[in-house]
Design an enzyme around this catalytic site. Structure first.
Site, PDB file in Angstrom:
ATOM      1  N   GLU A 199       0.831  -1.213   0.000  1.00  0.00           N
ATOM      2  CA  GLU A 199       0.000   0.000   0.000  1.00  0.00           C
ATOM      3  C   GLU A 199       0.865   1.264   0.000  1.00  0.00           C
ATOM      4  O   GLU A 199       0.584   2.225  -0.696  1.00  0.00           O
ATOM      5  CB  GLU A 199      -0.924   0.017   1.228  1.00  0.00           C
ATOM      6  CG  GLU A 199      -2.069  -0.960   1.150  1.00  0.00           C
ATOM      7  CD  GLU A 199      -3.015  -0.666   0.005  1.00  0.00           C
ATOM      8  OE1 GLU A 199      -3.326   0.505  -0.223  1.00  0.00           O
ATOM      9  OE2 GLU A 199      -3.427  -1.618  -0.690  1.00  0.00           O
ATOM     10  N   CYS A 222     -18.848  -1.670 -19.222  1.00  0.00           N
ATOM     11  CA  CYS A 222     -18.631  -1.240 -17.839  1.00  0.00           C
ATOM     12  C   CYS A 222     -19.763  -1.789 -16.967  1.00  0.00           C
ATOM     13  O   CYS A 222     -20.937  -1.722 -17.363  1.00  0.00           O
ATOM     14  CB  CYS A 222     -18.617   0.279 -17.777  1.00  0.00           C
ATOM     15  SG  CYS A 222     -18.665   0.886 -16.080  1.00  0.00           S
ATOM     16  N   CYS A 263     -14.696   2.817 -20.934  1.00  0.00           N
ATOM     17  CA  CYS A 263     -16.046   2.982 -21.496  1.00  0.00           C
ATOM     18  C   CYS A 263     -16.037   3.905 -22.703  1.00  0.00           C
ATOM     19  O   CYS A 263     -16.982   3.905 -23.489  1.00  0.00           O
ATOM     20  CB  CYS A 263     -17.003   3.510 -20.435  1.00  0.00           C
ATOM     21  SG  CYS A 263     -16.567   5.171 -19.867  1.00  0.00           S
ATOM     22  N   CYS A 310     -24.165   4.961 -14.553  1.00  0.00           N
ATOM     23  CA  CYS A 310     -23.138   5.997 -14.354  1.00  0.00           C
ATOM     24  C   CYS A 310     -23.669   7.381 -14.782  1.00  0.00           C
ATOM     25  O   CYS A 310     -23.973   7.616 -15.958  1.00  0.00           O
ATOM     26  CB  CYS A 310     -21.896   5.629 -15.159  1.00  0.00           C
ATOM     27  SG  CYS A 310     -20.622   6.881 -15.046  1.00  0.00           S
ATOM     28  N   CYS A 344     -11.908   2.416 -14.958  1.00  0.00           N
ATOM     29  CA  CYS A 344     -12.374   3.809 -14.891  1.00  0.00           C
ATOM     30  C   CYS A 344     -11.164   4.698 -14.576  1.00  0.00           C
ATOM     31  O   CYS A 344     -11.087   5.338 -13.534  1.00  0.00           O
ATOM     32  CB  CYS A 344     -13.447   3.936 -13.811  1.00  0.00           C
ATOM     33  SG  CYS A 344     -14.292   5.518 -13.846  1.00  0.00           S
TER      34      CYS A 344
END
Ligand code: SF4
Length: 354
Positions: A45, A217, A209, A223, A202
């Site tokens: 991370e 998507c 998309c 969306c 995204c």
């Protein structure tokens, strides 16, 4: 359909759609997804915060070879950790890794806490990272909200507000928490799905998309950014901080095949790292020979560095307490900033006649 009802339906189904997408199209073989311990998750991370996955894939394994567990990291010197981190930039991350390892050893018996609130109190761990560690390592219920997740939520729900404002971020955190799946067993796939979807589908530029050949998507029908034709405007882009140009002189003092480095102050650029002195004895610097300039870009600064070669073989030199002579190869093994490394490699090539 009234807006409110549609929004509630989307809230309800978001996790379901995302988990289904993750299971089919998400990432499943990243090294930190295998043998998920808090140490391995935490390290990945922190590395992924400002470094591309392709680089982290290599550096993660190398770091683990040198520091296979929390104890070995805590026992190392900060210079050892900086040296292993060298070239990845944003060195505060490396210093915090080291600090955090020591705090977990001394205050938590060497075991990362499972509570996200306790994790967030550790050096270098923000709220989203704490949540990721808590979910992946301990199956805790916690929401992540890094830059990628903010973008996905903003687009799917058509949030046009300035997300750099803390009131807006606060609202988004609350929203992110309400989206968590009910079943504890789904938390890992959901959290991984959010990360994967933001990183691979995204994306900030050219979300899939927008490409005709891309797979559909999972939020195609819901969306709001897509429906409004505002995918490229959401999330709102805030003005970038002005980049400052900075000129620096570095004195490359060489004596008996050793080079002089100094430890930088604990504040400012490359805090606490070894670098070439920016100031040097006024008399000796008169003999300085300019070398090729080096450019380097930091987050808010564009540096132009003029290295000046000082061959001091026959000179008596008094050095400062924060300075030290190093054999070139030993200097390279320290935690040195990238431009210092570049200059050292050039010096070695010249010395070896390459
Ligand atoms: S439709 Fe496009 S903008 Fe909307 S969530 Fe899917 S990939 Fe992102």
């Amino acid at each position: 359909m009234p807006k409110e009802i549609k929004k509630n339906a989307l809230d309800k189904n978001f996790a379901k759609y995302l988990i289904a997408w993750q299971k089919k199209d998400g990432r499943h073989h990243l090294p930190w997804q295998i043998n998920r311990t808090a140490y391995r998750v935490w390290l990945s991370e922190i590395m992924l915060q400002q470094t591309q996955v392709s680089t982290v894939l290599i550096r993660y394994q190398e770091f683990l070879k040198r520091f296979p567990d929390l104890r070995s990291l805590a026992m190392a010197t900060v210079d050892d950790v900086l040296s292993e981190w060298s070239g990845m930039g944003y060195y505060t991350r490396a210093r915090n890794l080291h600090k955090c390892a020591r705090v977990v050893m001394s205050e938590h018996d060497g075991i990362f806490p499972s509570d996200p609130v306790a994790l967030e109190k550790l050096p270098g761990i923000g709220r989203s990272t704490a949540a990721a560690i808590a979910v992946f390592s301990y199956g805790q219920r916690a929401a992540i909200l890094d830059g990628n997740v903010k973008r996905v939520l903003a687009r799917v729900w058509g949030i046009e507000a300035d997300l750099s404002k803390s009131a807006e971020t606060k609202k988004l955190w609350t929203h992110a928490e309400t989206l968590l799946p009910k079943k504890p067993d789904d938390l890992v796939a959901y959290t991984q799905g959010l990360m994967d979807f933001g990183a691979t589908f995204c994306t900030q530029y050219g979300p899939l998309c927008l490409s005709e050949k891309s797979p559909k998507c999972p939020f195609n029908k819901d969306c709001v950014a897509k429906a409004l034709g505002k995918i490229e405007q959401i999330p709102l882009k805030v003005k970038k901080v002005k980049v400052i140009r900075l000129d620096m002189n570095w004195w490359i003092a060489i004596q008996k095949n050793k080079v002089l480095l100094e430890k930088r102050p604990n504040q400012g650029i490359w805090a606490g790292m070894w670098s070439f002195p920016e100031k040097f004895n006024d008399v000796l610097t008169k003999k300085g020979q300019p070398m090729q300039k080096v450019s380097h870009v930091l987050t808010h600064r564009r540096l132009t560095i003029q290295p000046m070669m000082l061959d001091l073989n026959k000179q008596k030199v008094v050095i400062e307490p924060n300075q030290q002579w190093f054999v070139f190869e030993d200097a390279l093994a320290l935690g040195v900033p990238k431009p210092v490394r570049t200059i050292l490699l050039n010096l070695i090539q010249v010395r070896d006649g390459v």
